[in-house]
Design a protein around this motif. Structure first.
Motif, short mmCIF file in Angstrom:
data_model
loop_
_atom_site.label_atom_id
_atom_site.label_comp_id
_atom_site.label_asym_id
_atom_site.label_seq_id
_atom_site.Cartn_x
_atom_site.Cartn_y
_atom_site.Cartn_z
N HIS A 1 16.43 -40.18 -0.26
CA HIS A 1 14.92 -41.65 -0.09
C HIS A 1 14.04 -40.98 -0.63
O HIS A 1 12.64 -40.60 -0.98
CB HIS A 1 15.06 -41.87 0.62
N GLN A 2 14.43 -38.64 -0.48
CA GLN A 2 13.64 -37.82 -0.96
C GLN A 2 12.36 -38.31 0.81
O GLN A 2 12.32 -38.53 1.64
CB GLN A 2 12.70 -37.64 -1.93
N ASP A 3 11.14 -38.75 0.11
CA ASP A 3 10.04 -38.39 0.87
C ASP A 3 9.38 -39.91 1.37
O ASP A 3 8.57 -40.42 2.09
CB ASP A 3 8.64 -37.59 0.23
N HIS A 4 10.04 -41.25 0.45
CA HIS A 4 9.81 -42.52 0.69
C HIS A 4 9.25 -42.77 1.96
O HIS A 4 7.76 -43.69 1.79
CB HIS A 4 10.54 -43.32 -0.48
N PHE A 5 10.40 -42.63 2.75
CA PHE A 5 10.43 -43.79 4.10
C PHE A 5 9.62 -42.14 4.78
O PHE A 5 8.96 -43.04 6.14
CB PHE A 5 11.72 -43.90 5.04
N GLY A 6 9.74 -41.52 4.61
CA GLY A 6 8.07 -40.85 5.78
C GLY A 6 7.50 -40.76 5.20
O GLY A 6 6.34 -40.60 6.14
N LEU A 7 7.18 -41.21 4.31
CA LEU A 7 5.74 -41.39 3.65
C LEU A 7 4.89 -42.74 4.29
O LEU A 7 3.73 -43.00 4.71
CB LEU A 7 5.23 -42.00 2.45
N LEU A 8 5.82 -43.82 4.24
CA LEU A 8 5.73 -44.92 4.53
C LEU A 8 5.73 -45.57 6.78
O LEU A 8 4.41 -46.09 6.48
CB LEU A 8 6.92 -46.15 4.12
N PHE A 9 6.50 -44.48 6.95
CA PHE A 9 6.44 -44.61 8.32
C PHE A 9 5.28 -43.70 8.97
O PHE A 9 6.16 -42.94 10.48
CB PHE A 9 7.70 -44.77 9.05
N ASP A 10 5.37 -42.40 8.45
CA ASP A 10 4.36 -41.18 8.85
C ASP A 10 5.00 -40.59 9.36
O ASP A 10 5.07 -39.83 10.82
CB ASP A 10 3.07 -41.56 10.00
N ILE A 11 6.69 -40.30 9.65
CA ILE A 11 7.46 -38.80 9.56
C ILE A 11 6.79 -37.87 8.91
O ILE A 11 7.44 -37.69 8.04
CB ILE A 11 8.59 -39.76 9.34
N LYS A 12 6.86 -36.32 9.68
CA LYS A 12 6.78 -35.59 9.87
C LYS A 12 8.08 -34.11 9.86
O LYS A 12 7.93 -34.32 11.29
CB LYS A 12 5.42 -35.34 10.70
N THR A 13 7.85 -33.43 9.85
CA THR A 13 8.38 -31.58 10.20
C THR A 13 7.71 -31.46 11.00
O THR A 13 6.55 -31.20 11.13
CB THR A 13 9.14 -31.46 8.30
N ALA A 14 8.48 -30.78 11.93
CA ALA A 14 7.41 -29.75 13.01
C ALA A 14 6.79 -28.53 12.65
O ALA A 14 5.84 -28.15 12.49
CB ALA A 14 8.57 -28.98 13.21
N ASP A 15 6.43 -28.11 10.70
CA ASP A 15 5.21 -27.68 10.26
C ASP A 15 4.93 -28.46 9.96
O ASP A 15 4.07 -28.02 9.15
CB ASP A 15 5.72 -26.63 9.16
N GLY A 16 4.25 -29.71 9.75
CA GLY A 16 3.55 -31.26 9.16
C GLY A 16 3.52 -31.68 8.07
O GLY A 16 2.66 -32.34 8.04
N GLN A 17 5.01 -31.70 7.52
CA GLN A 17 5.13 -31.93 5.88
C GLN A 17 5.26 -33.03 6.21
O GLN A 17 6.39 -33.76 7.13
CB GLN A 17 6.22 -31.19 5.19
N VAL A 18 5.62 -33.67 5.55
CA VAL A 18 6.65 -34.87 4.76
C VAL A 18 7.50 -35.22 5.19
O VAL A 18 8.08 -34.24 4.22
CB VAL A 18 5.99 -35.64 4.04
N ALA A 19 7.82 -35.66 6.11
CA ALA A 19 10.34 -35.17 6.52
C ALA A 19 10.65 -36.65 4.76
O ALA A 19 10.39 -36.90 4.82
CB ALA A 19 10.17 -36.37 7.78
N HIS A 20 11.72 -35.37 4.78
CA HIS A 20 12.32 -36.51 3.36
C HIS A 20 13.66 -36.97 4.33
O HIS A 20 13.97 -36.44 5.96
CB HIS A 20 13.14 -35.12 3.14
N THR A 21 14.04 -37.97 3.75
CA THR A 21 15.40 -38.39 4.29
C THR A 21 16.45 -39.01 3.85
O THR A 21 16.20 -39.53 2.39
CB THR A 21 15.02 -40.22 5.29
N ALA A 22 17.26 -38.97 4.49
CA ALA A 22 19.07 -39.39 3.56
C ALA A 22 19.57 -40.31 4.33
O ALA A 22 20.02 -40.42 5.61
CB ALA A 22 19.75 -37.98 3.51
N CYS A 23 20.42 -41.14 4.07
CA CYS A 23 21.64 -42.16 4.90
C CYS A 23 22.93 -42.46 3.64
O CYS A 23 23.08 -42.01 3.00
CB CYS A 23 21.29 -43.54 5.02
N LEU A 24 23.66 -42.15 4.70
CA LEU A 24 25.24 -42.33 4.46
C LEU A 24 25.90 -43.61 4.95
O LEU A 24 24.87 -44.41 6.16
CB LEU A 24 26.23 -40.95 4.66
N GLY A 25 26.45 -44.23 4.20
CA GLY A 25 26.74 -46.00 4.74
C GLY A 25 28.08 -46.50 4.73
O GLY A 25 28.59 -46.20 3.88
N PHE A 26 29.05 -45.89 5.42
CA PHE A 26 31.02 -46.69 5.25
C PHE A 26 30.78 -48.00 5.12
O PHE A 26 30.34 -48.73 6.74
CB PHE A 26 31.51 -46.34 6.19
#
Length: 302
Positions: free
Chosen positions: A247-272
């Motif tokens: 998702h790159q930073d899509h959900f990080g921006l929408l839900f204000d998810i930050k990395t430990a150094d204060g950057q917008v977090a990236h996310t990925a998912c896998l689904g079976f």
């Protein structure tokens, strides 16, 4: 393995009491043998993931409508969404509604939207739980859930309600990308151990409308989505049984998810897709598990 029509595959699953028709396209019950195979495949996923030390969460098949609206799902996939309406009227309105029901007339006007919607993906309830600052190594969440997508179809592998075993990784871009690539190989290995002719391919989501075609093309160009496919009905059009979305930073921006150094977090998912994997196993190995190849049975029934 020769191609088979959707109707013939459906009829074979029904004849062997693997699925149970309920009268609505894309919806059916599951028999005990089907459920046993599905559960055993889920156990294999758990075994493959046991070293990852994921957080395990469990959610109902509904989510907060505000989270759903915030996720931008309606912007991209309005044709798949399922909202929940309920009656909240008085006695007189109830009588009017029941008159409509008994006379086979429309009665939706007596219902109003509730504060929950049907979950379109198992990962959607997770992102609000990640809001805030992640630990240095990010977070990994493992979840299984029933999801809904409004895709009524006579094809057994295209269901309106089904189960997904999903994992979500959040962290720095390199952490997330490396995790996705690792699980792509892990997923292929797992499925091939079960005798499935699984192959990876670049894919895109079913974005809605004219603008959706551009989004899908961009998703493919950036290789943000991969699927693992198996020929279930057709070798020319194999069925996706597993997907990987970055998702790159899509959900990080929408839900204000930050990395430990204060950057917008990236996310990925896998689904079976648990039902799809199970159907692929019956299609490839036959409808009677006692007749499956010994090496496959040894994996599922150790």
């Amino acid at each position: 393995m020769t191609d088979i029509s959707a109707q013939d595959f459906h009829d074979a699953l029904v004849a062997h009491k693997l699925i149970i028709p309920v009268g609505v396209p894309g919806a059916f019950g599951r028999g005990p043998v089907f459920e046993d195979v599905l559960r055993r495949f889920g156990d294999l996923v758990s075994e493959a993931a046991k070293g990852d030390v994921a957080e395990h969460m469990l959610f109902p098949p509904i989510i907060d409508r505000r989270v759903f609206e915030k996720s931008d799902y309606l912007e991209s996939f309005p044709q798949l969404a399922g909202t929940i309406f309920s009656f909240s009227g008085n006695d007189a309105q109830h009588r009017e509604m029941m008159n409509c029901v008994h006379e086979h007339k429309p009665w939706a006007q007596y219902q109003s939207m509730t504060d929950v919607v049907l979950a379109p993906a198992a990962c959607y309830p997770i992102y609000p739980q990640l809001t805030g600052t992640l630990p240095e190594d990010g977070r990994l969440v493992d979840v299984q859930n029933w999801v809904f997508r409004h895709e009524p179809s006579p094809e057994p592998t295209r269901m309106q309600s089904f189960r997904i075993r999903e994992m979500v990784r959040a962290g720095r871009p390199e952490q997330v990308a490396d995790w996705r690539d690792m699980w792509l190989e892990r997923g292929l290995t797992l499925l091939r151990r079960l005798g499935l002719p699984a192959e990876p391919e670049t894919a895109s989501d079913p974005f809605f409308g004219r603008g959706g075609r551009m989004l899908a093309a961009n998703q493919r160009m950036q290789k943000l989505k991969f699927e693992v496919v198996v020929p279930v009905l057709s070798a020319a059009k194999p069925t996706a049984v597993c997907s990987f979305n970055y998702h790159q930073d899509h959900f990080g921006l929408l839900f204000d998810i930050k990395t430990a150094d204060g950057q917008v977090a990236h996310t990925a998912c896998l689904g079976f897709g648990l039902e799809r994997v199970t159907m692929a196993l019956f299609r490839v190995h036959g409808y009677v598990t006692a007749e499956w190849p010994a090496e496959v049975r040894k994996v599922l029934w150790p």
